[in-house]
Design an enzyme around this catalytic site. Structure first.
Site, PDB file in Angstrom:
ATOM      1  N   ARG A  77      59.648  77.027  93.959  1.00 16.08           N
ATOM      2  CA  ARG A  77      59.846  78.394  94.450  1.00 16.08           C
ATOM      3  C   ARG A  77      58.646  79.243  94.103  1.00 16.08           C
ATOM      4  NH1 ARG A  77      66.296  79.394  93.221  1.00 16.08           N
ATOM      5  NH2 ARG A  77      66.901  77.539  94.390  1.00 16.08           N
ATOM      6  N   HIS A  93      76.353  69.327  96.072  1.00  9.35           N
ATOM      7  CA  HIS A  93      76.996  70.009  97.194  1.00  9.35           C
ATOM      8  C   HIS A  93      78.312  69.312  97.457  1.00  9.35           C
ATOM      9  CE1 HIS A  93      72.787  71.197  97.487  1.00  9.35           C
ATOM     10  NE2 HIS A  93      73.322  72.360  97.804  1.00  9.35           N
ATOM     11  N   GLN A 127      66.812  70.996  89.484  1.00  8.75           N
ATOM     12  CA  GLN A 127      68.206  71.447  89.450  1.00  8.75           C
ATOM     13  C   GLN A 127      69.159  70.297  89.134  1.00  8.75           C
ATOM     14  OE1 GLN A 127      69.976  73.829  92.480  1.00  8.75           O
ATOM     15  NE2 GLN A 127      68.069  74.863  93.033  1.00  8.75           N
ATOM     16  N   CYS A 185      69.694  71.706  99.515  1.00  9.15           N
ATOM     17  CA  CYS A 185      70.957  71.659 100.267  1.00  9.15           C
ATOM     18  C   CYS A 185      70.758  70.995 101.641  1.00  9.15           C
ATOM     19  CB  CYS A 185      71.568  73.040 100.464  1.00  9.15           C
ATOM     20  SG  CYS A 185      70.935  74.324  99.417  1.00  9.15           S
ATOM     21  N   ASP A 210      71.956  69.593  90.533  1.00  9.96           N
ATOM     22  CA  ASP A 210      72.558  70.158  91.737  1.00  9.96           C
ATOM     23  C   ASP A 210      73.650  69.260  92.312  1.00  9.96           C
ATOM     24  OD1 ASP A 210      72.870  72.019  93.666  1.00  9.96           O
ATOM     25  OD2 ASP A 210      71.071  71.512  94.811  1.00  9.96           O
TER      26      ASP A 210
HETATM   27  C1  TSB Z   1      73.195  75.313  93.393  1.00 12.15           C
HETATM   28  N1  TSB Z   1      71.361  75.734  96.678  1.00 12.15           N
HETATM   29  C2  TSB Z   1      71.873  76.139  95.396  1.00 12.15           C
HETATM   30  C3  TSB Z   1      72.307  74.933  94.602  1.00 12.15           C
HETATM   31  O1  TSB Z   1      73.041  74.033  95.412  1.00 12.15           O
HETATM   32  C4  TSB Z   1      70.781  76.926  94.667  1.00 12.15           C
HETATM   33  O2  TSB Z   1      69.613  76.613  94.767  1.00 12.15           O
HETATM   34  N2  TSB Z   1      71.204  77.934  93.920  1.00 12.15           N
HETATM   35  S1  TSB Z   1      70.249  78.882  93.044  1.00 12.15           S
HETATM   36  O3  TSB Z   1      69.230  79.430  93.849  1.00 12.15           O
HETATM   37  O4  TSB Z   1      71.111  79.838  92.398  1.00 12.15           O
HETATM   38  O5  TSB Z   1      69.590  78.017  91.947  1.00 12.15           O
HETATM   39  C5  TSB Z   1      70.380  77.225  91.095  1.00 12.15           C
HETATM   40  C6  TSB Z   1      70.053  77.479  89.640  1.00 12.15           C
HETATM   41  O6  TSB Z   1      68.675  77.207  89.409  1.00 12.15           O
HETATM   42  C7  TSB Z   1      70.217  78.914  89.187  1.00 12.15           C
HETATM   43  O7  TSB Z   1      71.548  79.185  88.863  1.00 12.15           O
HETATM   44  C8  TSB Z   1      69.312  78.982  87.975  1.00 12.15           C
HETATM   45  O8  TSB Z   1      69.996  78.550  86.826  1.00 12.15           O
HETATM   46  C9  TSB Z   1      68.225  77.968  88.289  1.00 12.15           C
HETATM   47  N3  TSB Z   1      66.951  78.597  88.697  1.00 12.15           N
HETATM   48  C10 TSB Z   1      66.735  79.353  89.792  1.00 12.15           C
HETATM   49  N4  TSB Z   1      65.460  79.760  89.855  1.00 12.15           N
HETATM   50  C11 TSB Z   1      64.843  79.229  88.761  1.00 12.15           C
HETATM   51  C12 TSB Z   1      63.506  79.275  88.264  1.00 12.15           C
HETATM   52  N5  TSB Z   1      62.551  79.920  88.902  1.00 12.15           N
HETATM   53  N6  TSB Z   1      63.223  78.635  87.115  1.00 12.15           N
HETATM   54  C13 TSB Z   1      64.187  77.946  86.450  1.00 12.15           C
HETATM   55  N7  TSB Z   1      65.449  77.857  86.883  1.00 12.15           N
HETATM   56  C14 TSB Z   1      65.787  78.487  88.023  1.00 12.15           C
HETATM   57 ZN    ZN Z   2      72.537  74.245  97.570  1.00 12.83          ZN
END
Ligand code: TSB
Ligand code: ZN
Length: 583
Positions: A305, A327, A323, A276, A325
């Protein structure tokens, strides 16, 4: 699948079975020290310190045998109550139990349960005699850090389950086996979708050629959809400086999910956990008028992560993810409309993939948790109310979950259930009034005044990783034609007479970029056909005399024993259309 925790009687039995397990372990490994043995949805486990000994499946068989022996002896399970000092004395050789006792207040009634030569500290209740624990199974053993903290010692966690009758146990084991067969980690391996290697690291899967094809198709699919909806796609680096994440607030509120920083020259970087901040900077790179909004910045963004080592799982929960992703920068008046568009896109995609089993979760903050969530009640209340309003207007069923919000705002999460393990979030749409402020973002409104935009964070697939894990389980690896790594498998009935025709069919399909395999090995036809099924290839062509002479194609679709025949040109059209329509 049955949830043991929801059945009081089964809970007691499983808890008693955990004690029986501990007793058997003590018989076989006299230095064993015990931590805790709780009941869980799937049965029970016990965390045990066995020094340097690492248990394997054969050891589980031995332990199970010993448990059966103890059960047959049929000793009574007797409860005693003790004072704290008596308990400390009784368990003086057991450091983990001492730890538990020390955590209790001095007026707690401490109880323990004895069965034959074994006593365990426990609140109870338990069954009356070990004889009642008859139908059980030890399921697996894995490492688990003491108190779940990776800085602590790794203990051995043995999982098991118990029932009151043989039939229930067998039914349960059958269901478990089916779930394991559907587990994307198994299918992913069988179909060469991804692999892991210790030298790369935990939670860092490598996508194999077959997996890479699936991922590329998913990318193309969602890219096309987003382009049509006016998204602007970008590429940004998968690192950022610590200062970037201090500005965004991740450093204060999300640090425990991040890899540690690294210094290079005079800069300090982190592997980004979210992208983001990068998109905020891209928005801020130009001056915007209200007429330009919404601005939708999309990216297939690699993020990292720090997920607990015990939590990482195949492609479903990884430490390096990509992602899908975006915004969305909007005016306050546009929030509802834009949010609705995201929900429509989610539903549209789910329809295309035939996804039916999911639930909507409205993820809210925990008002007490000032560490995780930035402290601005007005902003939170406004954001949460806004989301509720939209969901009610859309008339979608949802449930609320406290403490599941992102640190910057509430979100709508779509939850699905994997073959094995608890529910996970696939798609998400999140409302954020914070980040645009922290990055000083603005647009000029119709009165020529500077205003702060609102941001919607959204990911439709979530990550390509998790989505692929999910569809592997949904389809059991039998991908639809457009997604399959190999779409068509051609088998000449006899290489000597039919290879030439088969090759011409292959060339014809290749001109349309269809992923095709010509199986010209000197194997029996039946063997090749069976293998085509095992590899779950959507279309298997069988070409012999008749096909060659009449310029036709005989084919079978995966899972069907029926052979259909079409003139070559018609088959060509049929395949092209099926792929084009993502049928
Ligand atoms: C949507 N900043 C927001 C983004 O803009 C974001 O990071 N959201 S999140 O933390 O919810 O992550 C987005 C998606 O990533 C989650 O809905 C999930 O489907 C996926 N995700 C999160 N962590 C993991 C992981 N460790 N492994 C695989 N997929 C993941
Ligand atoms: Zn985001």
């Amino acid at each position: 699948m049955i949830n043991i925790k929801e059945d009081e009687k089964l809970c007691v039995l499983n808890h008693s079975c955990a004690h029986l397990l501990a007793q058997a372990v003590k018989h076989l490994y006299e230095d064993a020290k015990f931590w805790v043995g709780p009941v869980i949805k799937e049965g029970f486990y016990y965390d045990i310190d066995l020094g340097d000994i690492k248990l394997n499946d054969d050891d589980l068989v031995k332990i199970e045998k010993e448990m059966k022996k103890i059960s047959k002896d049929g000793k009574k399970i007797i409860r005693h109550e003790l004072s704290k000092s008596e308990a400390l004395d009784m368990f003086k050789d057991d450091p983990y139990k001492i730890d538990l006792i020390n955590e209790m207040t001095s007026d707690t009634v401490i109880s323990c349960y004895t069965q034959g030569d074994f006593t365990d500290l426990c609140r109870g209740p338990h069954v009356e005699t070990v004889k009642e624990i008859k139908y059980f199974k030890l399921l697996k053993v894995s490492g688990a850090y003491y108190k779940g903290d990776s800085k602590n010692k790794m203990l051995q966690r043995i999982y098991g389950v118990a029932f009151y009758d043989e039939e229930s146990l067998n039914d349960y084991l059958k269901e478990l086996e089916e779930a394991r067969e559907r587990d994307h980690r198994k299918i992913g391996k069988d179909l060469s979708i991804f692999m892991n290697h210790d030298l790369v690291g935990k939670g860092m899967p490598l996508w194999l050629p077959n997996g890479a094809i699936v991922r590329k198709q998913l990318e193309n699919y969602i890219y096309e959809k987003e382009q049509k909806l006016g998204y602007l796609h970008v590429y940004t680096p998968c690192v950022g400086t610590v200062d970037l994440y201090k500005t965004s607030g991740h450093w204060d509120h999300y640090k425990e999910n991040m890899f540690p920083s690294m210094k290079v020259d005079d800069e300090e970087f982190v592997l980004r956990p979210m992208n983001c901040p990068h998109h905020m900077l891209i928005y801020g790179n130009e001056i915007h008028s209200y007429r330009d909004l919404p601005i939708r910045i999309g990216e297939f963004a690699t993020d990292f992560r720090y997920e607990a080592s015990g939590a990482v799982k195949g492609l479903e929960r990884v430490r390096c993810m990509c992602q899908n992703d975006a915004h969305l920068f909007v005016t306050p008046e546009q929030i509802k409309d834009e949010f609705k568009k995201v929900v429509s896109l989610i539903l549209d995609v789910y329809k295309d993939f035939g996804i039916k089993n999911y639930t909507f979760r409205l993820s809210l903050r925990d008002k007490e948790d000032k560490e995780k969530y930035f402290d601005d009640d007005d902003m939170w209340n406004m954001a949460e109310d806004k989301l509720r309003e939209v969901l009610n207007e859309l008339e979608v069923d949802y449930h609320e979950a406290i403490g599941e919000a992102a640190f910057y705002g509430p979100k709508l999460d779509v939850e699905v259930k994997p073959a094995v393990g608890p529910e996970v979030t696939l798609s998400t749409c999140q409302l954020d009034f914070l980040l645009p402020r922290r990055f000083n973002l603005s647009y000029i409104d119709s009165d020529g005044e500077k205003q702060v935009p609102v941001v919607l964070h959204r990911a439709i697939f979530g990550t390509f990783d998790r989505f692929t894990a999910f569809i592997l389980e949904e389809t059991k690896g039998a991908f639809p034609l457009w997604l399959a790594p190999i779409q068509v498998n051609i088998i000449p009935v006899n290489n000597e007479f039919h290879l030439e025709y088969a090759s011409s069919v292959k060339d014809m399909l290749l001109t349309h970029d269809i992923r095709v395999n010509l199986d010209s090995r000197n194997e029996k036809l039946s063997y090749k056909m069976r293998e085509s099924q095992i590899k779950k290839i959507p279309l298997t062509l069988i070409l012999g005399d008749k096909e060659r002479d009449e310029n036709t194609i005989s084919y079978r679709t995966f899972g069907s024993n029926e052979t259909k025949t079409l003139p070559k040109e018609e088959f060509e059209k049929f395949v092209i259309n099926k792929i084009k329509n993502r049928d």
